[in-house]
Design an enzyme around this catalytic site. Structure first.
Site, PDB file in Angstrom:
ATOM      1  N   LYS A 173      -8.597  -0.798   9.371  1.00  0.00           N
ATOM      2  CA  LYS A 173      -7.847  -1.040   8.304  1.00  0.00           C
ATOM      3  C   LYS A 173      -7.291   0.074   7.784  1.00  0.00           C
ATOM      4  CE  LYS A 173     -11.101  -3.345   6.767  1.00  0.00           C
ATOM      5  NZ  LYS A 173     -12.235  -4.472   5.999  1.00  0.00           N
ATOM      6  N   THR A 205      -7.363  -5.557  -5.981  1.00  0.00           N
ATOM      7  CA  THR A 205      -7.524  -5.769  -4.290  1.00  0.00           C
ATOM      8  C   THR A 205      -9.077  -5.892  -4.174  1.00  0.00           C
ATOM      9  OG1 THR A 205      -7.717  -3.139  -4.108  1.00  0.00           O
ATOM     10  CG2 THR A 205      -5.595  -3.971  -3.860  1.00  0.00           C
ATOM     11  N   GLY A 207     -12.096  -7.643  -2.907  1.00  0.00           N
ATOM     12  CA  GLY A 207     -12.154  -8.584  -1.586  1.00  0.00           C
ATOM     13  C   GLY A 207     -11.294  -8.662  -0.703  1.00  0.00           C
ATOM     14  N   THR A 208     -10.589  -7.497  -0.549  1.00  0.00           N
ATOM     15  CA  THR A 208      -9.452  -7.658   0.671  1.00  0.00           C
ATOM     16  C   THR A 208      -9.980  -7.752   1.885  1.00  0.00           C
ATOM     17  OG1 THR A 208      -9.096  -5.283   0.138  1.00  0.00           O
ATOM     18  CG2 THR A 208      -7.373  -6.689  -0.547  1.00  0.00           C
ATOM     19  N   GLY A 209     -11.136  -7.026   2.187  1.00  0.00           N
ATOM     20  CA  GLY A 209     -11.783  -6.713   3.546  1.00  0.00           C
ATOM     21  C   GLY A 209     -12.727  -8.144   3.811  1.00  0.00           C
ATOM     22  N   CYS A 210     -13.279  -8.581   2.892  1.00  0.00           N
ATOM     23  CA  CYS A 210     -13.763  -9.827   3.011  1.00  0.00           C
ATOM     24  C   CYS A 210     -12.990 -10.897   3.289  1.00  0.00           C
ATOM     25  CB  CYS A 210     -14.576 -10.433   1.712  1.00  0.00           C
ATOM     26  SG  CYS A 210     -15.845  -9.191   0.993  1.00  0.00           S
TER      27      CYS A 210
HETATM   28  N1  LIG Z   1      -1.883  -3.116  -1.200  1.00  0.00           N
HETATM   29  C1  LIG Z   1      -1.874  -3.702  -0.150  1.00  0.00           C
HETATM   30  N2  LIG Z   1      -0.830  -4.437   0.325  1.00  0.00           N
HETATM   31  C2  LIG Z   1      -0.910  -5.192   1.513  1.00  0.00           C
HETATM   32  N3  LIG Z   1      -2.025  -5.245   2.130  1.00  0.00           N
HETATM   33  C3  LIG Z   1      -3.083  -4.627   1.800  1.00  0.00           C
HETATM   34  C4  LIG Z   1      -3.174  -3.729   0.503  1.00  0.00           C
HETATM   35  N4  LIG Z   1      -4.447  -3.035   0.392  1.00  0.00           N
HETATM   36  C5  LIG Z   1      -5.174  -3.539   1.684  1.00  0.00           C
HETATM   37  N5  LIG Z   1      -4.154  -4.190   2.429  1.00  0.00           N
HETATM   38  C6  LIG Z   1      -4.770  -4.971   3.627  1.00  0.00           C
HETATM   39  O1  LIG Z   1      -5.937  -5.646   3.481  1.00  0.00           O
HETATM   40  C7  LIG Z   1      -6.900  -5.689   4.515  1.00  0.00           C
HETATM   41  C8  LIG Z   1      -8.179  -5.013   4.307  1.00  0.00           C
HETATM   42  O2  LIG Z   1      -8.194  -3.687   3.956  1.00  0.00           O
HETATM   43  P1  LIG Z   1      -8.938  -2.672   3.002  1.00  0.00           P
HETATM   44  O3  LIG Z   1      -8.510  -3.047   1.711  1.00  0.00           O
HETATM   45  O4  LIG Z   1      -8.657  -1.437   3.521  1.00  0.00           O
HETATM   46  O5  LIG Z   1     -10.289  -3.532   3.146  1.00  0.00           O
HETATM   47  P2  LIG Z   1     -11.731  -3.309   2.382  1.00  0.00           P
HETATM   48  O6  LIG Z   1     -11.612  -3.952   1.450  1.00  0.00           O
HETATM   49  O7  LIG Z   1     -12.860  -3.519   3.402  1.00  0.00           O
HETATM   50  O8  LIG Z   1     -11.816  -1.840   1.882  1.00  0.00           O
HETATM   51  C9  LIG Z   1      -6.081  -4.922   5.639  1.00  0.00           C
HETATM   52  O9  LIG Z   1      -5.481  -5.868   6.460  1.00  0.00           O
HETATM   53  C10 LIG Z   1      -5.309  -4.031   4.777  1.00  0.00           C
HETATM   54  O10 LIG Z   1      -4.046  -3.575   5.501  1.00  0.00           O
HETATM   55  C1  LIG Z   2     -21.067  -9.415  -2.397  1.00  0.00           C
HETATM   56  C2  LIG Z   2     -20.138  -8.391  -1.721  1.00  0.00           C
HETATM   57  N1  LIG Z   2     -19.800  -8.170  -0.437  1.00  0.00           N
HETATM   58  C3  LIG Z   2     -18.721  -7.469  -0.127  1.00  0.00           C
HETATM   59  C4  LIG Z   2     -18.074  -6.683  -0.978  1.00  0.00           C
HETATM   60  C5  LIG Z   2     -17.008  -5.968  -0.721  1.00  0.00           C
HETATM   61  O1  LIG Z   2     -15.904  -6.371  -0.504  1.00  0.00           O
HETATM   62  P1  LIG Z   2     -14.522  -5.963   0.156  1.00  0.00           P
HETATM   63  O2  LIG Z   2     -13.734  -6.980   0.750  1.00  0.00           O
HETATM   64  O3  LIG Z   2     -14.976  -4.662   1.322  1.00  0.00           O
HETATM   65  O4  LIG Z   2     -13.699  -5.443  -0.964  1.00  0.00           O
HETATM   66  P2  LIG Z   2     -13.930  -4.367  -2.253  1.00  0.00           P
HETATM   67  O5  LIG Z   2     -14.915  -4.799  -2.888  1.00  0.00           O
HETATM   68  O6  LIG Z   2     -13.858  -3.048  -1.321  1.00  0.00           O
HETATM   69  O7  LIG Z   2     -12.613  -4.537  -2.732  1.00  0.00           O
HETATM   70  C6  LIG Z   2     -18.594  -6.907  -2.508  1.00  0.00           C
HETATM   71  N2  LIG Z   2     -18.048  -6.123  -3.541  1.00  0.00           N
HETATM   72  N3  LIG Z   2     -19.679  -7.520  -2.730  1.00  0.00           N
END
Ligand SMILES: Nc1ncnc2c1ncn2[C@@H]1O[C@H](COP(=O)(O)OP(=O)(O)O)[C@@H](O)[C@H]1O
Ligand SMILES: Cc1ncc(COP(=O)(O)OP(=O)(O)O)c(N)n1
Length: 264
Positions: A173, A205, A207-210
């Site tokens: 990602k 943002t 929880g975007t990854g979850c």
């Molecule tokens: N500002 C944004 N606008 C649109 N998509 C986003 C944005 N930030 C993250 N994403 C998308 O959200 C998903 C999770 O990515 P990311 O935020 O890198 O994950 P994580 O929470 O694990 O760090 C990916 O598909 C990424 O391209």
């Molecule tokens: C309980 C718990 N699990 C996972 C995360 C991390 O979430 P993720 O979607 O990778 O997003 P960010 O926290 O990086 O935005 C969490 N915070 N808590």
């Protein structure tokens, strides 16, 4: 109705972890179930405490789910110890689980470490080989591949390396630090495919990854091929971000239920 199981930590603020997964799976049209790996005391500004569940209790939750309502897909999120990771791998193999999506959660956006450094090798050796797809962000892909990722080309090299070593598809990602919201899928047959996303200017943002990984799991549960499950998951995530919910004092949660307000 198709079914999906989230094996992940609880986020008391509701934006990530089990809470985000259950909302996402529900909004993506599957029946959602959970096996909790840990409780976190957390809000949009940070994580103040983590309490892991005992490994035997996690095993009991997974067995209880599989012995009654068999999941059509499984998403694995925060698992902070090697013992819990090994328990998950054993129970999922015993139940011949399918469509396993591994989000290799390491560090939250707020900066909190969510996995023991000692558990990273268990994650690589036990969970990646059973995954249909693993969804690292850039820092996680750096840990899994052992290389620094600074360019689009580095994303391709690192993804190919993880994919070849663990024989699972890799969705790297780009949203975090590189390359706009474009994510790269590398499949074990060596194919690379970019999923181009439009960056949404929203600081909230959490929880975007979850959310992305559980939406992929829900769409795999419904029978979508992997690339279509990813396309739909990105579309759902973009809608939730674009709704511009603004809660809390830090990086806030998205509106997982934005599709309901669209219908008002
Ligand atoms: N500002 C944004 N606008 C649109 N998509 C986003 C944005 N930030 C993250 N994403 C998308 O959200 C998903 C999770 O990515 P990311 O935020 O890198 O994950 P994580 O929470 O694990 O760090 C990916 O598909 C990424 O391209
Ligand atoms: C309980 C718990 N699990 C996972 C995360 C991390 O979430 P993720 O979607 O990778 O997003 P960010 O926290 O990086 O935005 C969490 N915070 N808590």
């Amino acid at each position: 109705m198709k079914t999906a199981l989230s094996i992940a930590g609880s986020d008391s603020s509701g934006g990530a972890g089990i809470q985000a997964d259950l909302k996402t799976m529900t909004m993506n049209g599957v029946y959602a179930m959970s096996a909790v790996t840990a409780l976190t005391a957390q809000n949009t500004t940070g994580v103040t405490a983590i309490l892991n569940v005992p490994a035997e209790f996690l095993a009991k939750q997974i067995d209880a789910v599989f012995e009654d309502i068999r999941p059509d897909a499984v998403k694995i999120g925060m698992v902070s110890s090697a013992e819990l990771i090994e328990t998950i791998a054993k129970r999922l193999c015993a139940h011949h689980a399918v469509n396993i999506v591994v989000d290799p959660v390491m560090i939250a956006t707020s900066g909190a470490r969510l996995i023991d450094p000692a558990a990273v090798s268990a994650l690589k050796e036990k969970l990646l080989p059973i995954a249909r797809v693993v969804t690292p962000n850039i820092p996680e892909a750096e840990v899994l591949s052992g290389m620094k990722i600074e360019t689009k080309q580095d994303m391709e090299t690192a993804s190919k390396q993880i994919c070849a070593q663990y024989r699972c598809a890799v969705l790297c990602k780009g949203g975090h630090s590189l390359n706009d919201a474009n994510d790269l899928l590398c499949t074990p047959d060596g194919t690379l495919r970019w999923f181009e996303g439009k960056r949404i200017d929203n600081p909230n943002t959490h929880g975007t990854g979850c959310t992305l990984s559980s939406a992929i799991a829900a769409n795999l549960a419904k029978g979508a091929p992997l690339d279509e499950a990813i396309r739909r998951a990105k579309e759902y995530l973009s809608g939730a971000l674009a709704d511009m919910l603004d809660l809390g004092h830090g990086s806030g949660p998205m509106n997982h239920a934005y599709l309901l307000s669209c219908n008002e």
